[in-house]
Enzyme design. Sequence first.
Site, PDB file in Angstrom:
ATOM      1  N   HIS A  79     -64.368 -15.632  54.155  1.00 61.78           N
ATOM      2  CA  HIS A  79     -64.071 -15.918  55.560  1.00 61.78           C
ATOM      3  C   HIS A  79     -62.579 -16.071  55.820  1.00 61.78           C
ATOM      4  CE1 HIS A  79     -64.311 -20.252  54.221  1.00 61.78           C
ATOM      5  NE2 HIS A  79     -63.373 -20.395  55.140  1.00 61.78           N
ATOM      6  N   ASP A 109     -69.532 -16.092  49.868  1.00 59.73           N
ATOM      7  CA  ASP A 109     -68.290 -16.331  50.609  1.00 59.73           C
ATOM      8  C   ASP A 109     -67.073 -16.259  49.693  1.00 59.73           C
ATOM      9  OD1 ASP A 109     -66.706 -16.780  52.835  1.00 59.73           O
ATOM     10  OD2 ASP A 109     -66.727 -18.953  52.577  1.00 59.73           O
ATOM     11  N   SER A 183     -59.410 -23.624  52.443  1.00 65.56           N
ATOM     12  CA  SER A 183     -60.435 -22.701  51.963  1.00 65.56           C
ATOM     13  C   SER A 183     -59.838 -21.643  51.046  1.00 65.56           C
ATOM     14  CB  SER A 183     -61.134 -22.012  53.132  1.00 65.56           C
ATOM     15  OG  SER A 183     -62.222 -22.758  53.570  1.00 65.56           O
TER      16      SER A 183
END
Length: 334
Positions: A79, A109, A183
Amino acid sequence: RRAAPARAPSGAGAPPTGPGAGGPVSFRQAVERAAQSVVTVYSARRPQRGFARSGDPGGQGLGSGVVIDASGLIVTNNHVVEGANQLAIALADGTVRQARLVGTDPETDLAVLRVDATDLKPIELGDTRRLAVGDVVLAVGNPLGVGQTVTQGIVSATGRKRLGINPIENFVQTDAAINPGNSGGALIDTAGRLVGINTAILSRGGGSEGIGFAIPVELAKQVATALATNGRVARGWFGVAAEDAAARLPGPGAQGALIRSVQGGGPAERAGIRPGDVLVQLGELKIASADDLVSAALELEPGREVDAVVLREGKRVTVPIQLGRRPPIRRGAG
């Protein structure tokens, strides 16, 4: 809630050290070992045809990544880079280099980038199987674009599933502060070894509330190796339909995946798995539910032979099984 991308701005391991005997606890050595391997990931999505259309505003995002190979391989979250047509990374010393996308795996992911460099320092890999609740861990990344930042916490839980974040979930949960921009960054132990890739937070307000999730290093390594080698991830298939044993079997404490049906000619049938068997282990992975079976099968590669442990008529039976290549995911099917 995803911990990144943010908008770009206009443990098991060695004991902590201190400045002297009896001095304050410090994790400086762990950070020194790992920090050079954590990068900032810049992703840009330019509007098509030179102008911004509704739903296609373009813009720039920011996340983190971890160098896993000296040849220039960097793992991050899908993402963070999804939809980007320009990618760059900034090293810990501020050096910026162009990056290209090697491959993505939306089901976990994860994504892998490559930069043309041979002087990168790969991070040392740890082992999440040695992690326990209460172990100290550190999150390293670039939250909110302020620059490389380290936060401290503990392992709050391991093997977290059923969160609805990814199709494949087996998270390390931590209370180390994780914010947008973290992230794709590193969760390390007190020896500076990578134990997870920070990927998401549970938050009502969008900020860190002490509930963060990291993808275990073993899964990240497996996916990254497949993407770097083949550009995609092939996953295993068991060939059964299952439900939670606890929902069907009498008595407290019933766990496992109760096999409802077995697909003709599939891996399970060829191995001798029968309807009514309760599968409790696949390879080294414990199976407490039907979802666990799905996750376990997806984490194993097609063609790999593993031992399936089932409860059959009150006895534990070990059945060798060679996994096939999975069709599209269906809930409750492994």
